[in-house]
Motif scaffolding. Structure first.
Motif, PDB file in Angstrom:
ATOM      1  N   LEU A   1       0.850  -1.188   0.000  1.00  0.00           N
ATOM      2  CA  LEU A   1       0.000   0.000   0.000  1.00  0.00           C
ATOM      3  C   LEU A   1       0.887   1.239   0.000  1.00  0.00           C
ATOM      4  O   LEU A   1       2.009   1.228   0.494  1.00  0.00           O
ATOM      5  CB  LEU A   1      -0.907   0.004   1.225  1.00  0.00           C
ATOM      6  N   CYS A   2       0.358   2.321  -0.531  1.00  0.00           N
ATOM      7  CA  CYS A   2       1.071   3.593  -0.554  1.00  0.00           C
ATOM      8  C   CYS A   2       0.054   4.710  -0.745  1.00  0.00           C
ATOM      9  O   CYS A   2      -1.140   4.443  -0.896  1.00  0.00           O
ATOM     10  CB  CYS A   2       2.124   3.618  -1.673  1.00  0.00           C
ATOM     11  N   ILE A   3       0.520   5.932  -0.687  1.00  0.00           N
ATOM     12  CA  ILE A   3      -0.353   7.083  -0.925  1.00  0.00           C
ATOM     13  C   ILE A   3      -0.078   7.633  -2.321  1.00  0.00           C
ATOM     14  O   ILE A   3       1.069   7.900  -2.683  1.00  0.00           O
ATOM     15  CB  ILE A   3      -0.131   8.184   0.127  1.00  0.00           C
ATOM     16  N   GLY A   4      -1.136   7.736  -3.093  1.00  0.00           N
ATOM     17  CA  GLY A   4      -1.052   8.334  -4.427  1.00  0.00           C
ATOM     18  C   GLY A   4      -2.238   9.245  -4.629  1.00  0.00           C
ATOM     19  O   GLY A   4      -2.969   9.545  -3.678  1.00  0.00           O
ATOM     20  N   LYS A   5      -2.459   9.688  -5.832  1.00  0.00           N
ATOM     21  CA  LYS A   5      -3.625  10.517  -6.135  1.00  0.00           C
ATOM     22  C   LYS A   5      -4.807   9.619  -6.485  1.00  0.00           C
ATOM     23  O   LYS A   5      -4.698   8.720  -7.321  1.00  0.00           O
ATOM     24  CB  LYS A   5      -3.328  11.457  -7.305  1.00  0.00           C
ATOM     25  N   VAL A   6      -5.945   9.867  -5.831  1.00  0.00           N
ATOM     26  CA  VAL A   6      -7.167   9.115  -6.092  1.00  0.00           C
ATOM     27  C   VAL A   6      -8.165  10.052  -6.752  1.00  0.00           C
ATOM     28  O   VAL A   6      -8.451  11.141  -6.223  1.00  0.00           O
ATOM     29  CB  VAL A   6      -7.753   8.539  -4.787  1.00  0.00           C
ATOM     30  N   GLU A   7      -8.681   9.648  -7.896  1.00  0.00           N
ATOM     31  CA  GLU A   7      -9.660  10.475  -8.617  1.00  0.00           C
ATOM     32  C   GLU A   7     -11.064  10.160  -8.104  1.00  0.00           C
ATOM     33  O   GLU A   7     -11.506   9.001  -8.112  1.00  0.00           O
ATOM     34  CB  GLU A   7      -9.583  10.210 -10.123  1.00  0.00           C
ATOM     35  N   LEU A   8     -11.758  11.182  -7.651  1.00  0.00           N
ATOM     36  CA  LEU A   8     -13.116  11.017  -7.153  1.00  0.00           C
ATOM     37  C   LEU A   8     -14.120  11.133  -8.294  1.00  0.00           C
ATOM     38  O   LEU A   8     -13.786  11.529  -9.411  1.00  0.00           O
ATOM     39  CB  LEU A   8     -13.409  12.060  -6.075  1.00  0.00           C
ATOM     40  N   ARG A   9     -15.376  10.828  -7.991  1.00  0.00           N
ATOM     41  CA  ARG A   9     -16.400  10.791  -9.046  1.00  0.00           C
ATOM     42  C   ARG A   9     -16.660  12.147  -9.674  1.00  0.00           C
ATOM     43  O   ARG A   9     -17.127  12.227 -10.804  1.00  0.00           O
ATOM     44  CB  ARG A   9     -17.699  10.216  -8.487  1.00  0.00           C
ATOM     45  N   ASP A  10     -16.320  13.241  -8.942  1.00  0.00           N
ATOM     46  CA  ASP A  10     -16.520  14.574  -9.526  1.00  0.00           C
ATOM     47  C   ASP A  10     -15.310  15.044 -10.326  1.00  0.00           C
ATOM     48  O   ASP A  10     -15.264  16.183 -10.789  1.00  0.00           O
ATOM     49  CB  ASP A  10     -16.862  15.597  -8.436  1.00  0.00           C
ATOM     50  N   GLY A  11     -14.300  14.167 -10.471  1.00  0.00           N
ATOM     51  CA  GLY A  11     -13.127  14.501 -11.266  1.00  0.00           C
ATOM     52  C   GLY A  11     -11.965  15.082 -10.484  1.00  0.00           C
ATOM     53  O   GLY A  11     -10.851  15.183 -11.007  1.00  0.00           O
ATOM     54  N   THR A  12     -12.191  15.465  -9.205  1.00  0.00           N
ATOM     55  CA  THR A  12     -11.086  15.999  -8.412  1.00  0.00           C
ATOM     56  C   THR A  12     -10.154  14.863  -7.983  1.00  0.00           C
ATOM     57  O   THR A  12     -10.567  13.701  -7.880  1.00  0.00           O
ATOM     58  CB  THR A  12     -11.603  16.732  -7.155  1.00  0.00           C
ATOM     59  N   GLU A  13      -8.909  15.211  -7.736  1.00  0.00           N
ATOM     60  CA  GLU A  13      -7.926  14.239  -7.288  1.00  0.00           C
ATOM     61  C   GLU A  13      -7.408  14.650  -5.912  1.00  0.00           C
ATOM     62  O   GLU A  13      -7.042  15.816  -5.702  1.00  0.00           O
ATOM     63  CB  GLU A  13      -6.757  14.145  -8.265  1.00  0.00           C
ATOM     64  N   ILE A  14      -7.374  13.704  -4.984  1.00  0.00           N
ATOM     65  CA  ILE A  14      -6.856  13.975  -3.648  1.00  0.00           C
ATOM     66  C   ILE A  14      -5.927  12.831  -3.253  1.00  0.00           C
ATOM     67  O   ILE A  14      -6.017  11.724  -3.801  1.00  0.00           O
ATOM     68  CB  ILE A  14      -7.986  14.125  -2.605  1.00  0.00           C
ATOM     69  N   PRO A  15      -5.012  13.055  -2.291  1.00  0.00           N
ATOM     70  CA  PRO A  15      -4.174  11.957  -1.821  1.00  0.00           C
ATOM     71  C   PRO A  15      -5.029  10.845  -1.223  1.00  0.00           C
ATOM     72  O   PRO A  15      -6.069  11.105  -0.603  1.00  0.00           O
ATOM     73  CB  PRO A  15      -3.294  12.601  -0.746  1.00  0.00           C
ATOM     74  N   GLY A  16      -4.610   9.612  -1.420  1.00  0.00           N
ATOM     75  CA  GLY A  16      -5.368   8.501  -0.868  1.00  0.00           C
ATOM     76  C   GLY A  16      -4.637   7.191  -1.010  1.00  0.00           C
ATOM     77  O   GLY A  16      -3.578   7.094  -1.645  1.00  0.00           O
ATOM     78  N   PHE A  17      -5.222   6.149  -0.409  1.00  0.00           N
ATOM     79  CA  PHE A  17      -4.606   4.827  -0.417  1.00  0.00           C
ATOM     80  C   PHE A  17      -4.739   4.176  -1.789  1.00  0.00           C
ATOM     81  O   PHE A  17      -5.855   4.056  -2.328  1.00  0.00           O
ATOM     82  CB  PHE A  17      -5.276   3.933   0.630  1.00  0.00           C
ATOM     83  N   VAL A  18      -3.634   3.731  -2.327  1.00  0.00           N
ATOM     84  CA  VAL A  18      -3.611   2.946  -3.557  1.00  0.00           C
ATOM     85  C   VAL A  18      -2.676   1.768  -3.336  1.00  0.00           C
ATOM     86  O   VAL A  18      -1.997   1.669  -2.302  1.00  0.00           O
ATOM     87  CB  VAL A  18      -3.147   3.783  -4.770  1.00  0.00           C
ATOM     88  N   CYS A  19      -2.645   0.856  -4.314  1.00  0.00           N
ATOM     89  CA  CYS A  19      -1.859  -0.370  -4.184  1.00  0.00           C
ATOM     90  C   CYS A  19      -0.929  -0.512  -5.380  1.00  0.00           C
ATOM     91  O   CYS A  19      -1.315  -0.194  -6.521  1.00  0.00           O
ATOM     92  CB  CYS A  19      -2.805  -1.568  -4.091  1.00  0.00           C
ATOM     93  N   GLU A  20       0.271  -1.007  -5.123  1.00  0.00           N
ATOM     94  CA  GLU A  20       1.208  -1.230  -6.220  1.00  0.00           C
ATOM     95  C   GLU A  20       0.732  -2.402  -7.076  1.00  0.00           C
ATOM     96  O   GLU A  20       0.209  -3.396  -6.573  1.00  0.00           O
ATOM     97  CB  GLU A  20       2.601  -1.502  -5.652  1.00  0.00           C
ATOM     98  N   ASP A  21       0.956  -2.300  -8.414  1.00  0.00           N
ATOM     99  CA  ASP A  21       0.443  -3.276  -9.365  1.00  0.00           C
ATOM    100  C   ASP A  21       0.924  -4.693  -9.082  1.00  0.00           C
ATOM    101  O   ASP A  21       0.189  -5.663  -9.241  1.00  0.00           O
ATOM    102  CB  ASP A  21       0.843  -2.884 -10.800  1.00  0.00           C
ATOM    103  N   TYR A  22       2.183  -4.855  -8.645  1.00  0.00           N
ATOM    104  CA  TYR A  22       2.740  -6.200  -8.495  1.00  0.00           C
ATOM    105  C   TYR A  22       1.949  -7.019  -7.487  1.00  0.00           C
ATOM    106  O   TYR A  22       1.780  -8.237  -7.623  1.00  0.00           O
ATOM    107  CB  TYR A  22       4.215  -6.131  -8.091  1.00  0.00           C
TER     108      TYR A  22
END
Length: 583
Positions: free
Chosen positions: A544-565
């Motif tokens: 897990l790491c923090i990246g930009k998460v795109e919300l349904r209204d198109g805005t991007e905020i920092p949030g939890f994402v996962c590495e592809d591997y």
């Protein structure tokens, strides 16, 4: 209960709104509290734990009350086990002392009359003789955020009950800091009204002339709601006084210590940095700052347990201790018997009283139209450290609190920026008894309340998208709270994401953005102080790491994402639409 969602932090405002919308009922709330208390049984929070059969009469009584005329209708509360609840044993943390009162303590009766529901009696340092939360034959109360650390005392169980969502508010008592230290160590607000403002009839006293009933809540607004129901003179309480409810106002100045403060314990450096952060926040308020000599407060503090005032404890409990050898814990008996020391006589008591009167005069001049600000505690300890050195560790916890009631001050402990992950930090604001309004105004300004007429420069914050175990009601919500984060709203991602279940213990979700396709995933948006954000990010384990998460209204905020591997071989749970609904 599967279809009822309760936030971990129960508040008067949330419950009132949920009742109004018929989303939950008071009975739903009590059942949730009973379940939570059972799940946390190993934390030694309760002496008399929440049980539906005991609470049922208070639930049934709500049908006869008009919610519009009962300001605390359906609000669950806990009480320290030195406060009487009719028909339920009062132990003061000592099984042999136990008795069953026939009537409620005055403050409990007022809260029940306002519609509040008593749910249980909480653990405490025996006979309220500690600030650590470990001096109880019912077990050491664990810290709400980190079980290895102390919870603070003597109102340990009350604070942890609120922090763990077992009650919307809880009553404690305060002689030397017991209504404030546990608040700081568990990330809460602890409100200590002026001496006599809340009646103490029906309380097992530590020092009758100094004791206050106090309240723990998640925010200041809730504390003041309780204050409005509890406050007022009691004609049968010799210590009761008439004080009007406080109206928030901005003080002419804030008094901060000019000398270097002492911090202690395994996190002394972190506490020192957190204090400097709090001072920076205070300096950004549009309130004059004056740096003052606080030695007079230290002098007053030294009188409480280093002089003849300790005899008041022995006067109240000495007869029981002499008549019941071995009933008290050894450390409790040692503390109580210090009040019977031969060096204390009537002359020494009067000398101490005269010294105190002079210190009151000086503090009255210094705090006229002003509020004093100090760290609530200068550090904390592990429970192991307190066991190894019970007296010295306890003494350190009272360094910035013991002066308060001797000088007839009111106080409120409020959270500040966390010292570290899982390590809350708080400050206490003090004012003269007649200046409770200045106390509340300064606290609201520090907390950023827009309803106060003070220009507060907001500290920088960032939104954070949370989609797994850091959401409300999940095990890692406490990390968000410890960083000073607050829940903002529920939301969804743009329809561009895949969610997987990572093969960890416990299992966690991983959110992966797709170049095409994907779905909208449910999440929560929180707001976190930037000062804590970097430390928070550094604590997140791979993949897990923090990246930009795109919300349904198109805005991007920092949030939890996962590495592809890690997502490549993990179970795809996108179809569930979010972690809450994943099976």
């Amino acid at each position: 209960m599967a279809d009822k969602h309760f936030p971990r932090a129960l508040s008067i405002r949330w419950l009132r709104d949920a009742y109004l919308k018929h989303e939950v009922s008071p009975e739903d709330t009590v059942r949730e509290i009973v379940n939570r208390a059972e799940a946390d049984a190993g934390m030694n929070i309760w002496i008399t734990p929440p049980r539906m059969e005991r609470i049922r009469p208070y639930l049934d009584r709500l049908a006869s009350l008009d919610p519009a005329g009962a300001p605390l209708w359906g609000i669950p509360f806990a009480m320290k086990d030195n406060i009487d609840w009719a028909g339920v044993p009062t132990t003061a943390g000592c099984p042999d002392f136990q008795y069953v009162p026939t009537e409620h303590a005055a403050v409990v009766a007022r809260l029940i009359a306002a519609g509040a529901i008593p749910v249980g009696k909480t653990n405490m340092d025996q006979f309220a003789t500690g600030l650590v939360g470990t001096r109880s034959p019912y077990g050491e109360t664990h810290n709400a955020l980190r079980g290895d650390l102390i919870s603070g005392g003597s109102s340990s169980g009350s604070a942890v009950a609120v922090a763990r969502g077992h009650a919307a508010f809880a009553l404690g008592t305060d002689t030397a800091g017991s209504g404030r230290v546990p608040a700081a160590l568990n990330g809460l607000v602890g409100f200590k009204p002026s001496l006599g403002a809340w009646p103490t009839k029906g309380v097992v006293h530590a020092c009758a002339s100094l004791d206050c009933v106090t309240v723990f809540t998640h925010d200041l607004a809730d504390a003041l709601e309780v204050d409005r129901a509890a406050r007022g003179i009691d004609d049968f309480d010799p210590w009761s006084k008439s004080f009007l409810p406080p109206t928030a106002a901005i003080p002419a100045k804030l008094c901060l210590p000019k000398e270097q403060l002492h911090f202690f314990g395994p996190y002394a450096k972190e506490y020192g940095r957190a204090w400097q952060t709090a001072v920076e926040r205070l300096n950004r308020l549009d309130i004059e700052i004056e740096y003052v000599d606080i030695r007079l407060f230290s002098q007053a503090a030294s009188l409480l347990y280093g002089g003849p005032f300790v005899e008041e404890r022995w006067a109240g409990l000495g007869g029981f201790i002499d008549a019941h050898p071995g009933s008290a814990l050894p450390v409790t008996e040692q503390i109580l018997r210090s009040g019977a020391a031969e060096q204390y006589d009537a002359a020494s008591l009067f000398k101490a009283m005269h010294t105190l009167q002079m210190l009151k005069l000086e503090s009255g001049k210094l705090l006229k139209d002003a509020v004093l600000v100090l760290p609530t505690a200068g550090g904390t300890w592990s429970r192991d450290q307190v066991r190894a050195n019970p007296v010295q560790t306890n003494n350190e916890m009272g360094r910035y609190t013991n002066h308060c009631n001797l000088l007839d001050l009111c106080a409120v402990a409020v959270p500040s920026d966390a010292a570290a992950i899982g390590l809350p930090f708080g400050i206490t604001l003090f004012a003269l008894a007649e200046n409770e309004g200045l106390l509340c105004g300064a606290a609201k300004a520090f907390l950023g309340d827009p309803g106060v007429h003070a220009t507060a420069v907001s500290r920088p914050n960032t939104l954070v998208a949370v989609c797994g175990l850091h959401m409300r009601g999940y095990p890692l919500e406490k990390q968000m709270r410890a960083c000073g984060a607050r829940f903002v709203r529920e939301d969804r991602t743009a329809a561009k994401y895949r969610m997987v279940r990572l093969p960890t213990t416990p299992s966690k979700p991983g959110l992966v953005k797709r170049p095409q396709g994907g779905s909208a995933i449910g999440l929560e948006v929180w707001e976190m102080p930037m000062e804590a954000f970097g430390l928070f990010v550094a604590s997140i384990p791979a993949p897990l790491c923090i990246g930009k998460v795109e919300l349904r209204d198109g805005t991007e905020i920092p949030g939890f994402v996962c590495e592809d591997y890690a997502a490549a071989e993990a179970e795809d749970i996108t179809a569930f639409g979010g972690w809450r609904t994943a099976k």
